[in-house]
Write a protein that holds these residues in place. Sequence first.
Motif, short mmCIF file in Angstrom:
data_model
loop_
_atom_site.label_atom_id
_atom_site.label_comp_id
_atom_site.label_asym_id
_atom_site.label_seq_id
_atom_site.Cartn_x
_atom_site.Cartn_y
_atom_site.Cartn_z
N ILE A 169 0.84 -1.20 0.00
CA ILE A 169 0.00 0.00 0.00
C ILE A 169 0.88 1.25 0.00
N VAL A 170 1.90 1.24 0.85
CA VAL A 170 2.84 2.38 0.86
C VAL A 170 3.51 2.51 -0.51
N ASP A 171 3.84 1.38 -1.12
CA ASP A 171 4.41 1.41 -2.48
C ASP A 171 3.47 2.13 -3.44
N ALA A 172 2.18 1.81 -3.35
CA ALA A 172 1.21 2.42 -4.26
C ALA A 172 1.13 3.93 -4.06
N PHE A 173 1.15 4.37 -2.82
CA PHE A 173 1.10 5.81 -2.55
C PHE A 173 2.42 6.48 -2.95
N GLU A 174 3.51 5.76 -2.77
CA GLU A 174 4.80 6.31 -3.20
C GLU A 174 4.82 6.49 -4.72
N ASP A 175 4.33 5.49 -5.44
CA ASP A 175 4.27 5.58 -6.90
C ASP A 175 3.38 6.73 -7.35
N ALA A 176 2.31 6.99 -6.56
CA ALA A 176 1.36 8.06 -6.91
C ALA A 176 1.85 9.43 -6.47
N ASN A 205 11.82 3.42 6.59
CA ASN A 205 11.72 4.86 6.90
C ASN A 205 11.48 5.72 5.66
N ARG A 206 10.64 5.22 4.80
CA ARG A 206 10.32 5.98 3.59
C ARG A 206 9.52 7.22 3.94
N GLN A 207 9.83 8.32 3.27
CA GLN A 207 9.25 9.61 3.61
C GLN A 207 7.75 9.65 3.36
N ARG A 208 7.26 8.88 2.41
CA ARG A 208 5.81 8.87 2.13
C ARG A 208 5.01 8.23 3.25
N CYS A 209 5.66 7.48 4.12
CA CYS A 209 5.00 6.93 5.31
C CYS A 209 4.98 8.04 6.35
N ALA A 210 3.84 8.69 6.51
CA ALA A 210 3.77 9.96 7.23
C ALA A 210 2.74 9.90 8.36
N ASP A 234 9.05 16.66 10.28
CA ASP A 234 9.31 16.30 8.89
C ASP A 234 8.46 15.13 8.43
N ARG A 235 7.70 14.52 9.34
CA ARG A 235 6.81 13.41 9.02
C ARG A 235 5.34 13.82 9.00
N ILE A 236 5.02 15.00 9.52
CA ILE A 236 3.63 15.41 9.62
C ILE A 236 3.14 15.88 8.25
N GLY A 237 2.16 15.15 7.70
CA GLY A 237 1.64 15.49 6.39
C GLY A 237 0.19 15.91 6.40
N ALA A 238 -0.46 15.83 7.57
CA ALA A 238 -1.87 16.24 7.70
C ALA A 238 -2.10 16.62 9.16
N PHE A 239 -3.18 17.38 9.41
CA PHE A 239 -3.39 17.97 10.74
C PHE A 239 -4.87 18.05 11.02
N HIS A 240 -5.32 17.39 12.10
CA HIS A 240 -6.68 17.50 12.60
C HIS A 240 -6.72 18.50 13.75
#
Length: 347
Positions: A169-176, A205-210, A234-240
């Motif tokens: 799944i992480v691979d798919a998001f990384e590719d996208a 530790n791939r950066q797309r895993c956030a 550097d890992r925060i990609g979204a915020f609630h």
Amino acid sequence: MKGPGIFVAQFIGPDAPFNTLPGLARWAGGLGYRALQLPTHLDHVFNLEQAAASQDYCDEIRGTLSEYGLVISELSTHVQGQCVAVHPAYDILFDRFAPLSVRGNAAARTQWACSRLGLAARASARLGLQAHVTFSGALAWPYLYPWPPRDNGLIDLAFSELAARWRPIVDAFEDAGINLCFELHPGEDLHDGTSFERFAALLGNRQRCAILYDPSHMLLQQMDYLAFIDLYHDRIGAFHVKDAEFRPTGRQGVYGGFADWRDRAGRFRSPGDGQIDFGGIFSRLTQYGYDGWAVLEWECCLKAAAQGAREGAPFIQRHMIEMSRQSFDDFAASPLSDQERQRCLGL
């Protein structure tokens, strides 16, 4: 930072305007929101399969929202992500999140959930999004408190299996080209910084895993949610934007003693009604250059949803910080020559 946005999952219902995407957009736009975070498990609001397969459908969705001054902040697969990994103790409860065709079959449910995450990666790319939000699911959660003492390899195996399920799944998001942001949430195996680090290390530790940063869950765990930003910015990609309060008593603390939400020591509240230091949060996120959305997730054990939604957009707007492009004391600056610098230092 962009905002204000609103996660509409808690507002969708059978009555207008909350039963269609145009109705939700008209309502949210009228309250001052600029983006919707969309759940992807309700086809009558947003059809994930169509979005993954059809650019025309995605363009139509974006056009509908633009009529009300809105965009999509992120798509959400919290429901499907939960089903990627389910401990048998929760089979009956989480079966309700899955279609009838896979209920009672844990392997089929996991396969269904993984396939939906793959669709979400493609849909997010078609929509031009930069992040996606989800839950990790949980295999080890029932063993959170080590009594009886845990076998040394039990948690290792749980995280190895969790990482194996999420790796493609992480691979798919990384590719996208999309950041896959896990909401760190009690009930999920990824619920704090330590558990996230353990999981991320198994994925290289791939950066797309956030991370989806939600301070309410950290306050209720008695974590330092401001220091968390210093550690993981550097890992925060979204915020609630979600508030909470923790008021321990002689009767209960973090675990709540199985009390209802209103009677718990730790409770979710509407933004501004709890104990979260949002001034500190917005300052730190701005300092570190966070460029995602600030999205209201309304959950409160006291205040009505309609009032929380009305108050949410101006609350977020008040806390938004326009990053300064100059120093406050630039007016007094006086450039020096190399010779003058030496004289200042007595050289």
